[in-house]
Every structure is written in structure tokens, then in C-alpha cells.
Design a protein around this motif. Sequence first.
Motif, PDB file in Angstrom:
ATOM      1  N   PHE A  86      38.890  34.045  32.355  1.00  0.00           N
ATOM      2  CA  PHE A  86      38.158  34.461  33.544  1.00  0.00           C
ATOM      3  C   PHE A  86      36.818  33.749  33.607  1.00  0.00           C
ATOM      4  CE2 PHE A  86      41.311  37.506  34.363  1.00  0.00           C
ATOM      5  CZ  PHE A  86      41.129  37.933  35.662  1.00  0.00           C
ATOM      6  N   ASP A  87      36.469  33.384  34.821  1.00  0.00           N
ATOM      7  CA  ASP A  87      35.169  32.797  35.110  1.00  0.00           C
ATOM      8  C   ASP A  87      34.712  33.406  36.434  1.00  0.00           C
ATOM      9  OD1 ASP A  87      36.685  31.524  37.099  1.00  0.00           O
ATOM     10  OD2 ASP A  87      36.592  29.567  36.140  1.00  0.00           O
ATOM     11  N   LEU A  88      33.628  32.922  36.967  1.00  0.00           N
ATOM     12  CA  LEU A  88      33.075  33.502  38.189  1.00  0.00           C
ATOM     13  C   LEU A  88      34.065  33.415  39.357  1.00  0.00           C
ATOM     14  CD1 LEU A  88      30.742  34.852  39.652  1.00  0.00           C
ATOM     15  CD2 LEU A  88      29.783  32.570  40.061  1.00  0.00           C
ATOM     16  N   GLU A  89      34.701  32.267  39.535  1.00  0.00           N
ATOM     17  CA  GLU A  89      35.628  32.101  40.662  1.00  0.00           C
ATOM     18  C   GLU A  89      36.841  33.026  40.552  1.00  0.00           C
ATOM     19  OE1 GLU A  89      35.010  30.426  43.485  1.00  0.00           O
ATOM     20  OE2 GLU A  89      33.054  30.150  42.550  1.00  0.00           O
ATOM     21  N   LEU A  90      37.421  33.119  39.362  1.00  0.00           N
ATOM     22  CA  LEU A  90      38.575  33.997  39.182  1.00  0.00           C
ATOM     23  C   LEU A  90      38.167  35.460  39.342  1.00  0.00           C
ATOM     24  CD1 LEU A  90      41.595  33.960  38.659  1.00  0.00           C
ATOM     25  CD2 LEU A  90      41.113  34.001  36.200  1.00  0.00           C
ATOM     26  N   THR A  91      36.987  35.799  38.886  1.00  0.00           N
ATOM     27  CA  THR A  91      36.488  37.160  39.061  1.00  0.00           C
ATOM     28  C   THR A  91      36.338  37.489  40.542  1.00  0.00           C
ATOM     29  OG1 THR A  91      35.334  37.054  36.944  1.00  0.00           O
ATOM     30  CG2 THR A  91      34.620  38.766  38.478  1.00  0.00           C
ATOM     31  N   GLU A  95      38.230  40.411  42.418  1.00  0.00           N
ATOM     32  CA  GLU A  95      37.446  41.452  43.080  1.00  0.00           C
ATOM     33  C   GLU A  95      37.942  41.665  44.508  1.00  0.00           C
ATOM     34  OE1 GLU A  95      34.571  43.776  42.357  1.00  0.00           O
ATOM     35  OE2 GLU A  95      36.088  43.555  40.803  1.00  0.00           O
ATOM     36  N   GLN A  96      38.295  40.600  45.196  1.00  0.00           N
ATOM     37  CA  GLN A  96      38.874  40.739  46.539  1.00  0.00           C
ATOM     38  C   GLN A  96      40.210  41.467  46.465  1.00  0.00           C
ATOM     39  OE1 GLN A  96      38.999  36.701  47.981  1.00  0.00           O
ATOM     40  NE2 GLN A  96      36.884  36.775  48.726  1.00  0.00           N
ATOM     41  N   LEU A  97      41.018  41.091  45.489  1.00  0.00           N
ATOM     42  CA  LEU A  97      42.314  41.722  45.290  1.00  0.00           C
ATOM     43  C   LEU A  97      42.143  43.204  44.935  1.00  0.00           C
ATOM     44  CD1 LEU A  97      45.362  41.334  45.157  1.00  0.00           C
ATOM     45  CD2 LEU A  97      45.080  40.508  42.810  1.00  0.00           C
ATOM     46  N   ARG A  98      41.204  43.502  44.066  1.00  0.00           N
ATOM     47  CA  ARG A  98      40.921  44.880  43.677  1.00  0.00           C
ATOM     48  C   ARG A  98      40.586  45.728  44.903  1.00  0.00           C
ATOM     49  NH1 ARG A  98      36.926  47.703  44.066  1.00  0.00           N
ATOM     50  NH2 ARG A  98      35.495  45.985  44.450  1.00  0.00           N
ATOM     51  N   ALA A  99      39.732  45.194  45.765  1.00  0.00           N
ATOM     52  CA  ALA A  99      39.339  45.919  46.974  1.00  0.00           C
ATOM     53  C   ALA A  99      40.539  46.134  47.891  1.00  0.00           C
ATOM     54  CB  ALA A  99      38.221  45.173  47.691  1.00  0.00           C
ATOM     55  N   LEU A 100      41.372  45.105  48.054  1.00  0.00           N
ATOM     56  CA  LEU A 100      42.568  45.237  48.896  1.00  0.00           C
ATOM     57  C   LEU A 100      43.535  46.287  48.360  1.00  0.00           C
ATOM     58  CD1 LEU A 100      43.354  41.507  49.761  1.00  0.00           C
ATOM     59  CD2 LEU A 100      42.652  43.302  51.363  1.00  0.00           C
ATOM     60  N   TYR A 110      35.946  43.134  33.318  1.00  0.00           N
ATOM     61  CA  TYR A 110      36.298  41.726  33.144  1.00  0.00           C
ATOM     62  C   TYR A 110      35.773  41.233  31.807  1.00  0.00           C
ATOM     63  CZ  TYR A 110      37.337  41.821  38.116  1.00  0.00           C
ATOM     64  OH  TYR A 110      37.870  42.128  39.338  1.00  0.00           O
ATOM     65  N   GLY A 111      36.576  40.388  31.152  1.00  0.00           N
ATOM     66  CA  GLY A 111      36.166  39.734  29.920  1.00  0.00           C
ATOM     67  C   GLY A 111      36.175  38.236  30.127  1.00  0.00           C
ATOM     68  N   TYR A 112      35.223  37.569  29.560  1.00  0.00           N
ATOM     69  CA  TYR A 112      35.103  36.124  29.744  1.00  0.00           C
ATOM     70  C   TYR A 112      35.275  35.416  28.407  1.00  0.00           C
ATOM     71  CZ  TYR A 112      33.265  37.632  34.184  1.00  0.00           C
ATOM     72  OH  TYR A 112      33.136  38.210  35.404  1.00  0.00           O
ATOM     73  N   GLY A 113      35.813  34.228  28.482  1.00  0.00           N
ATOM     74  CA  GLY A 113      35.952  33.457  27.257  1.00  0.00           C
ATOM     75  C   GLY A 113      37.209  32.645  27.231  1.00  0.00           C
TER      76      GLY A 113
END
Length: 113
Positions: A86-91, A95-100, A110-113
Motif C-alpha cells: 500500500f502507498d498513498l495512491e492505493l490507499t 478509501e473510495q471503495l470503502r465509502a462506496l 492501512y499498513g504500508y511497506g
Amino acid sequence: IQRYGSDEMAFRAMRERHPGPSSFLLDTFSTLESGIPAAYALIQENPSRKDFIRFDSGDKKSQFIYAAMKANAMGLRPRYILEDSFDLELTKEFEQLRALLGIPMEDVLYGYG
């Protein structure tokens, strides 16, 4: 999972050893056919624990959609952990999907790395 022979048995053993919320890692025999159903069976037994399901590999977008739709159909409100690549773009995309999907913001980590 291999030690216990099934997703549900492994998830149950882990949950019984930890008093707080559990995080069921869906990197199992089959995320859609056994991981999510096993995690939801345990979450359904005691929804007040506020357990997590954790997506780690594979097509996380399809898995997340499937998991959210199944949770809605079962009347469950699991919490979700999304990580691995995950990075900013995937997040932003998730986030859009989560809202939908109508998932409250506080139910997704979210975890990054």
C-alpha cells in the motif's frame, strides 16, 4: 493454518489464546472459500470483540469487495486491515471503495511497506 488443518481451527486457536480483538490473516488455503467464511463464523459468535480480518496477498480489491458484501449479507461489522504494497495512491483507491461499500472509516486500517 497447516498445523491445525483448517482455517477455522487455526483462527479459533489463535482467538482463544488472546483476550482482545483478533486479527484473522486471510493468507490461507483459499481466501474466498475458507479464510473469509472461517473468520466470519468466529466473528458472528461474538461480534462485540471487534475482530479484524487482514488482507495480505492476492487480489485485495476483489477480496475486500467480497468480504464487505458477505459481511453486509450476514449483518456483521468486521474491521479490516489492508497492507502489503500500500502507498498513498492505493490507499486513495481503497478509501473510495470503502465509502462506496458503506464501511465506516474507523473500521479500516492501512499498513504500508
